[in-house]
Design a protein around this motif. Structure first.
Motif, PDB file in Angstrom:
ATOM      1  N   ILE A   4       0.806  -1.221   0.000  1.00 23.28           N
ATOM      2  CA  ILE A   4       0.000   0.000   0.000  1.00 23.28           C
ATOM      3  C   ILE A   4       0.838   1.270   0.000  1.00 23.28           C
ATOM      4  O   ILE A   4       0.295   2.357   0.092  1.00 23.28           O
ATOM      5  CB  ILE A   4      -1.006   0.021   1.164  1.00 23.28           C
ATOM      6  CG1 ILE A   4      -0.308   0.042   2.505  1.00 23.28           C
ATOM      7  CG2 ILE A   4      -1.978  -1.138   1.068  1.00 23.28           C
ATOM      8  CD1 ILE A   4      -1.279   0.277   3.641  1.00 23.28           C
ATOM      9  N   THR A   5       2.162   1.134  -0.134  1.00 23.41           N
ATOM     10  CA  THR A   5       2.995   2.338  -0.204  1.00 23.41           C
ATOM     11  C   THR A   5       2.556   3.231  -1.359  1.00 23.41           C
ATOM     12  O   THR A   5       2.470   4.453  -1.210  1.00 23.41           O
ATOM     13  CB  THR A   5       4.476   1.957  -0.372  1.00 23.41           C
ATOM     14  OG1 THR A   5       4.897   1.237   0.776  1.00 23.41           O
ATOM     15  CG2 THR A   5       5.344   3.188  -0.523  1.00 23.41           C
ATOM     16  N   ILE A   7      -0.369   3.585  -2.564  1.00 24.60           N
ATOM     17  CA  ILE A   7      -1.613   4.280  -2.213  1.00 24.60           C
ATOM     18  C   ILE A   7      -1.308   5.466  -1.294  1.00 24.60           C
ATOM     19  O   ILE A   7      -1.895   6.535  -1.428  1.00 24.60           O
ATOM     20  CB  ILE A   7      -2.605   3.298  -1.551  1.00 24.60           C
ATOM     21  CG1 ILE A   7      -2.941   2.173  -2.533  1.00 24.60           C
ATOM     22  CG2 ILE A   7      -3.869   4.032  -1.129  1.00 24.60           C
ATOM     23  CD1 ILE A   7      -3.920   1.152  -2.003  1.00 24.60           C
ATOM     24  N   LEU A   8      -0.347   5.269  -0.380  1.00 23.26           N
ATOM     25  CA  LEU A   8       0.071   6.386   0.484  1.00 23.26           C
ATOM     26  C   LEU A   8       0.606   7.542  -0.355  1.00 23.26           C
ATOM     27  O   LEU A   8       0.314   8.713  -0.079  1.00 23.26           O
ATOM     28  CB  LEU A   8       1.180   5.938   1.436  1.00 23.26           C
ATOM     29  CG  LEU A   8       0.773   5.319   2.754  1.00 23.26           C
ATOM     30  CD1 LEU A   8       2.001   5.123   3.610  1.00 23.26           C
ATOM     31  CD2 LEU A   8      -0.234   6.205   3.467  1.00 23.26           C
ATOM     32  N   VAL A   9       1.405   7.187  -1.363  1.00 20.37           N
ATOM     33  CA  VAL A   9       1.941   8.230  -2.249  1.00 20.37           C
ATOM     34  C   VAL A   9       0.788   8.947  -2.937  1.00 20.37           C
ATOM     35  O   VAL A   9       0.758  10.187  -3.005  1.00 20.37           O
ATOM     36  CB  VAL A   9       2.912   7.615  -3.288  1.00 20.37           C
ATOM     37  CG1 VAL A   9       3.378   8.674  -4.268  1.00 20.37           C
ATOM     38  CG2 VAL A   9       4.108   6.971  -2.600  1.00 20.37           C
ATOM     39  N   LEU A  11      -2.262   9.320  -1.872  1.00 18.63           N
ATOM     40  CA  LEU A  11      -2.978  10.170  -0.911  1.00 18.63           C
ATOM     41  C   LEU A  11      -2.201  11.462  -0.667  1.00 18.63           C
ATOM     42  O   LEU A  11      -2.783  12.547  -0.575  1.00 18.63           O
ATOM     43  CB  LEU A  11      -3.217   9.422   0.405  1.00 18.63           C
ATOM     44  CG  LEU A  11      -4.183   8.238   0.322  1.00 18.63           C
ATOM     45  CD1 LEU A  11      -4.324   7.563   1.677  1.00 18.63           C
ATOM     46  CD2 LEU A  11      -5.559   8.675  -0.187  1.00 18.63           C
TER      47      LEU A  11
ATOM     48  N   VAL B  79      -5.469   0.483   4.504  1.00 23.06           N
ATOM     49  CA  VAL B  79      -5.156   1.900   4.263  1.00 23.06           C
ATOM     50  C   VAL B  79      -5.710   2.763   5.398  1.00 23.06           C
ATOM     51  O   VAL B  79      -5.020   3.665   5.900  1.00 23.06           O
ATOM     52  CB  VAL B  79      -5.710   2.359   2.897  1.00 23.06           C
ATOM     53  CG1 VAL B  79      -5.634   3.870   2.757  1.00 23.06           C
ATOM     54  CG2 VAL B  79      -4.937   1.704   1.761  1.00 23.06           C
ATOM     55  N   LEU B 253       1.971  13.268   5.550  1.00 21.26           N
ATOM     56  CA  LEU B 253       1.706  12.304   4.474  1.00 21.26           C
ATOM     57  C   LEU B 253       2.928  12.146   3.576  1.00 21.26           C
ATOM     58  O   LEU B 253       3.271  11.037   3.144  1.00 21.26           O
ATOM     59  CB  LEU B 253       0.501  12.756   3.646  1.00 21.26           C
ATOM     60  CG  LEU B 253      -0.872  12.660   4.306  1.00 21.26           C
ATOM     61  CD1 LEU B 253      -1.941  13.273   3.405  1.00 21.26           C
ATOM     62  CD2 LEU B 253      -1.225  11.204   4.598  1.00 21.26           C
ATOM     63  N   ALA B 257       5.022   8.703   2.978  1.00 20.69           N
ATOM     64  CA  ALA B 257       5.142   8.110   1.648  1.00 20.69           C
ATOM     65  C   ALA B 257       6.609   7.963   1.275  1.00 20.69           C
ATOM     66  O   ALA B 257       7.027   6.928   0.745  1.00 20.69           O
ATOM     67  CB  ALA B 257       4.403   8.966   0.619  1.00 20.69           C
ATOM     68  N   GLY B 260       8.190   5.084   2.954  1.00 22.86           N
ATOM     69  CA  GLY B 260       7.780   3.862   2.276  1.00 22.86           C
ATOM     70  C   GLY B 260       8.552   3.636   0.988  1.00 22.86           C
ATOM     71  O   GLY B 260       8.975   2.519   0.694  1.00 22.86           O
TER      72      GLY B 260
END
Lengths: 426, 426
Positions: A4-5, A7-9, A11, B79, B253, B257, B260
């Motif tokens: 999910i990295t 997805i974090l990016v 967001l 998430v 955030l 990210a 990650g």
């Protein structure tokens, strides 16, 4: 928490882009939400493609099935956006006390009702008569576009009126009262249209959905507000820290889920939860606590909506023409409705009231996203409705400022309200 | 926003269950997070099955592929949980000023280092020597379990010390200082272990990950804090409402990210973002604004972690025995480490310091969730680590309260601190 990295990016990019665009548009004296939506269009999969495409780690989670990974990413972003719009409508609900609603005079109610009827008729007739895109379920698509043309964005109007110091004028009070009635009626219409669009047309189902909507609203508004008013004091007995606020969040999530289960839009539940809890908001400082969550989550809704717009659609002259026509009719409908309802008032007042009802803002976007989600409206028509929401939102504030120029404020107009609601940054 | 009503229902059930359990455990004078995790175990797919199973609408989104829908639901919940733990570590970072960190005396540093070495050696040796579950990568699994046994939960310890009015005692200050150093060292160890587990063993990659971790921490801690201290005043020039808070969220955030992307745990980025912004937290009221987001999102992390535990695993006597052994070694390691580091202090003080370092709380859970996510530890070992985190968290507070009974507080101990940090409800 594997894969999910990416997805974090996403967001991070969504939030940062939304806020940079919001800052830019604020400096250009435009509503920040317009910037947020346009930022989404820019970074979305139809333009720069920074967002909405799964990375290899996510695809690997789905055993190499790229389509499933993309769908999963869409679901994740939709859930985040949905949480954002739930908070948004919860906050609007918090600003809406039933008692104030019942005090709203006949004028405001008339502005609301006529301001709904005219845009709806104009919008429905236009789509239905021209059938510009050629969909299967013409009536339902027309009804949906017309519904999106109905609701005024109370947030934007209130923000502009507050900014120019006109929030206490008679016109402003009528606009705000009308916008609240208008919101509730529009949400009811949305429920009906969603019910219609869910399956094939079924008169019984339509009736049941409408009945469920009315019953839900009535129960929450009448019983719910009373329960909160009488019993919320007992929340102080709970031992977990900040229990009233946490209970408010539980009620918000619960009524949103319940609305979804009985076939209404989840945001109706969120709005009703807010309206119920408005009865206890001062005692428990609910608005101040909900505000940071609002500021963190709501931008995701607007920027994610933007990512769903295909700007390429407007290179098609037909789509652009429809977008301009729908926008024109959306403006015209509110001006006629507001103007007629203001009969007997000076021309400037009627114009202010009509113009104040023009911005569709987040409500139009919410309706569009729901319609696209359940497949009622085509991608092109989705882009048209987003265009209309943005265009009306950009147009109205400047006209409103211009109409108030030379307005003679009375002493009462300028007097500080005893309790000024903290307006969210729409 | 099609097909996500079921997910909304899940989010409601998760949040409501977490908060009801939190209230119950608070009344039982236990840490609320223990209740939240156990609520997750109860409602999760391995027990009542209220959560984690996709509904028909979601399955339809994936063209009837039930497995893909289930995976997508897992991704959504992961998430949301990840956002929760990011906020959690951001908040811990906000409480950690670099300047205070550098002031921490040798005693606290020694408590931290010895309190890390002993549990790690005991944990690693136990898993490595007994190989109780029989995994492929025994060394890496052993290193992971040992890492989860290392970090003290600063939140829980601080909360208990605050509750009994002992936060100003010398022992408490040593514990808190040590816990901060301990957190950072544990996060660094976690990065190394995650780097190790990501692929097959590769000495070069290990070196690079460790180097990246050190460089990232050093850059954020030294350059980042200085930049915030010197330039954050300029945030006041931004036009969007509440810009400093929004920028803080962007930094949070963004660094998450970034962490990650370079192969570290995202929470390290969140922690560093918090530590950087600690330099500006009073000026911009960051803690007060982050708190409602904390209270809304963090419970999702704990309850979702709970849903991943299979309580049935403990019916296997081997797993239960390992869980008890790991818990015992986790307690013993901190008592020995803290006791040795407290040489020269009275026995009661050494016992207080050792016991104060015992609760693993959220840090153990975070390590466990990361290990399970990247497939380093088996499901059974995941349940073991969760058991250890919960058991140490339940045990320590009562022992600490008991050890402080009859403690002679000096005038300085009781004096109000000039600036009491608002401790989150862990």
């Amino acid at each position: 928490m594997e894969g999910i990295t990416g997805i974090l990016v996403d967001l991070f990019v969504l939030f940062a882009a939304a806020k940079v665009a919001g800052e830019l548009f604020t400096r250009l004296r435009q509503p920040p939400i317009v910037g947020e939506v346009l930022a989404g269009v820019l970074i979305g999969p139809h333009a720069l493609g920074l967002i909405g495409l799964p990375d290899s780690a996510l695809i690997e989670l789905f055993g190499g099935d790229e389509k499933a990974a993309e769908e999963a990413l869409t679901v994740v972003l939709d859930v985040i956006a949905e949480l954002g719009v739930i908070i948004l409508l919860f906050f609007v609900g918090l600003e809406t006390r039933l008692s104030e609603l019942l005090e709203v005079g006949g004028r405001a109610a008339m502005v609301a009702v006529l301001g709904i009827i005219f845009p709806f008729i104009l919008g429905f007739a236009f789509i239905w008569l021209t059938d510009p895109i050629g969909t299967e379920d013409l009536e339902i698509e027309a009804a949906f576009v017309a519904t999106a043309m109905v609701a005024t964005s109370i947030g934007i109007t209130a923000r502009v009126l507050g900014d120019i110091g006109a929030i206490r004028t008679r016109e402003a009070r009528i606009i705000l009262g009308a916008a609240v009635v208008d919101d509730i009626l529009a949400l009811l219409m949305l429920s009906v249209v969603v019910g219609l669009g869910g399956d094939d047309f079924d008169a019984l189902e339509l009736g049941l959905t409408a009945l469920a909507a009315v019953a839900f609203v009535a129960f929450a508004a009448l019983v719910g507000t009373r329960v909160i008013r009488q019993y919320s004091i007992h929340l102080e007995r709970l031992k977990i820290r900040n229990a009233p606020f946490l209970v408010a969040m539980i009620v918000m999530l619960g009524l949103s889920a319940l609305a979804g289960i009985i076939g209404l839009a989840a945001i109706i539940g969120a709005f009703l939860a807010g309206m119920m809890l408005a009865e206890a908001k001062e005692r428990f400082n609910l608005e101040q606590q909900a505000l940071p969550i609002y500021e963190f989550l709501v931008p995701f809704f607007f920027v994610i909506i933007g990512t769903k717009v295909d700007p390429g659609a407007f290179t098609d002259p037909t789509v652009l023409a429809i977008a301009l026509a729908v926008t024109g009719l959306a403006v015209l409908g509110k001006l006629i409705g507001g103007g007629l309802a203001s009969a007997g008032m000076p021309f400037r007042s009627a114009a202010i009231i009509g113009t104040g009802m023009v911005p569709r803002g987040e409500v139009g976007l919410v309706v569009a996203s729901i319609g696209a989600g359940i497949g009622i409206i085509t991608d092109d028509m989705f882009s048209v409705v987003v265009f209309m929401s943005i265009a009306t939102t950009i147009l109205a504030p400047s006209v409103l400022v211009w109409l108030y120029r030379g307005y003679r404020f009375t002493a009462e107009d300028v007097a500080e309200r005893p309790e000024e609601p903290p307006l969210p940054d729409l």
